[in-house]
Design a protein around this motif. Sequence first.
Motif, PDB file in Angstrom:
ATOM      1  N   ALA A 205      10.493  -2.590  -5.253  1.00 27.22           N
ATOM      2  CA  ALA A 205       8.970  -2.880  -4.838  1.00 27.22           C
ATOM      3  C   ALA A 205       8.496  -3.870  -3.588  1.00 27.22           C
ATOM      4  CB  ALA A 205       8.118  -3.525  -5.863  1.00 27.22           C
ATOM      5  N   ILE A 208       9.120  -1.535  -0.002  1.00 25.41           N
ATOM      6  CA  ILE A 208       8.140  -1.011  -0.150  1.00 25.41           C
ATOM      7  C   ILE A 208       7.029  -1.791   0.442  1.00 25.41           C
ATOM      8  CG2 ILE A 208       6.917   0.485  -1.284  1.00 25.41           C
ATOM      9  CD1 ILE A 208       9.333   2.103  -1.000  1.00 25.41           C
ATOM     10  N   GLU A 209       6.508  -3.348   0.102  1.00 23.95           N
ATOM     11  CA  GLU A 209       5.105  -3.270   0.417  1.00 23.95           C
ATOM     12  C   GLU A 209       5.467  -4.497   1.697  1.00 23.95           C
ATOM     13  OE1 GLU A 209       2.317  -3.139  -1.095  1.00 23.95           O
ATOM     14  OE2 GLU A 209       3.261  -1.598  -1.657  1.00 23.95           O
ATOM     15  N   HIS A 210       6.814  -5.127   1.945  1.00 28.82           N
ATOM     16  CA  HIS A 210       7.575  -5.461   2.875  1.00 28.82           C
ATOM     17  C   HIS A 210       8.032  -5.534   4.027  1.00 28.82           C
ATOM     18  CE1 HIS A 210       5.072  -9.163   0.191  1.00 28.82           C
ATOM     19  NE2 HIS A 210       5.675  -9.085  -0.286  1.00 28.82           N
ATOM     20  N   ARG A 213       5.955  -0.349   4.241  1.00 23.04           N
ATOM     21  CA  ARG A 213       4.617  -0.784   4.575  1.00 23.04           C
ATOM     22  C   ARG A 213       4.490  -1.050   5.274  1.00 23.04           C
ATOM     23  NH1 ARG A 213       0.141   0.402   1.105  1.00 23.04           N
ATOM     24  NH2 ARG A 213       1.793   0.951  -0.797  1.00 23.04           N
ATOM     25  N   GLU A 225       4.661   7.925  -0.116  1.00 19.91           N
ATOM     26  CA  GLU A 225       3.912   8.657  -1.405  1.00 19.91           C
ATOM     27  C   GLU A 225       3.883   9.874  -1.917  1.00 19.91           C
ATOM     28  OE1 GLU A 225      -0.163   5.592  -0.259  1.00 19.91           O
ATOM     29  OE2 GLU A 225       0.216   7.080   1.363  1.00 19.91           O
ATOM     30  N   ALA A 231       5.793   3.771  -4.055  1.00 25.44           N
ATOM     31  CA  ALA A 231       5.665   2.325  -6.050  1.00 25.44           C
ATOM     32  C   ALA A 231       7.113   1.926  -6.429  1.00 25.44           C
ATOM     33  CB  ALA A 231       4.854   3.223  -6.322  1.00 25.44           C
TER      34      ALA A 231
END
Length: 231
Positions: A205, A208-210, A213, A225, A231
């Motif tokens: 995660a 993906i987020e840092h 994205r 996605e 996710a």
Amino acid sequence: MTSTDLLALSAARRWDIYGPVHKGLRRAHGAMAARLGSADYAADLRPLLADLRAHLEIAGQHLAHEEDHIHAALAARAPDAVATLQDQHEHHRARFAALQAAIARVEHGAAADRPGLGRVLYLEFSAFVAEDLLHMLHEETTTWPLLCALFSDEELMTIEQAIVASLSPDETIATMRMMLPAMNPEERTGLLTGMKAGAPPQAYAAVIEHAARPTLPRAEFAELERLGLAA
């Protein structure tokens, strides 16, 4: 190694231990060179120079990881093949020292001198990039085929996994931020699919987020996605 030989290895889908990370380095080198070339050296340079230092740190860590894992494995089976790689790495380290000195001169130079000092820094970095591009080409066209001849794909994967396991969380994010936007869709999907299956959910995660994205164009992130990889 001829183009035909490289095509044969690629067609056989041999494990490419250099390709993805080198794509990231090439892209990051180019972006940093562009920033240094277009910078206003009379302005506030702190963000640019901080990013340059971070970039050089990643490049230096990359050398160390190759030496600790790839060179160590290669030396056990083809000792003569390591000397050239080590010489190139030591030359890079000398270039890093020169770059750190050039950064310091820009930081502490008089305002009237900064445009000239900035040009020296830009040219010093350009020289490093030119040398590193040739070094990575050597690794991908000479060392990689040798690794494929000496090691199975499973062994190459084990070497790569040892490198990945040695990364700190911050190194992992920095490396993925560099690599993901440089990869083609098939490479990116394969990497993230394997990571999602094998990494702790919290670590995946974070990637993906840092990393994914913030660095991928919206359409490319939307494809992740769609594939259930975001996710």
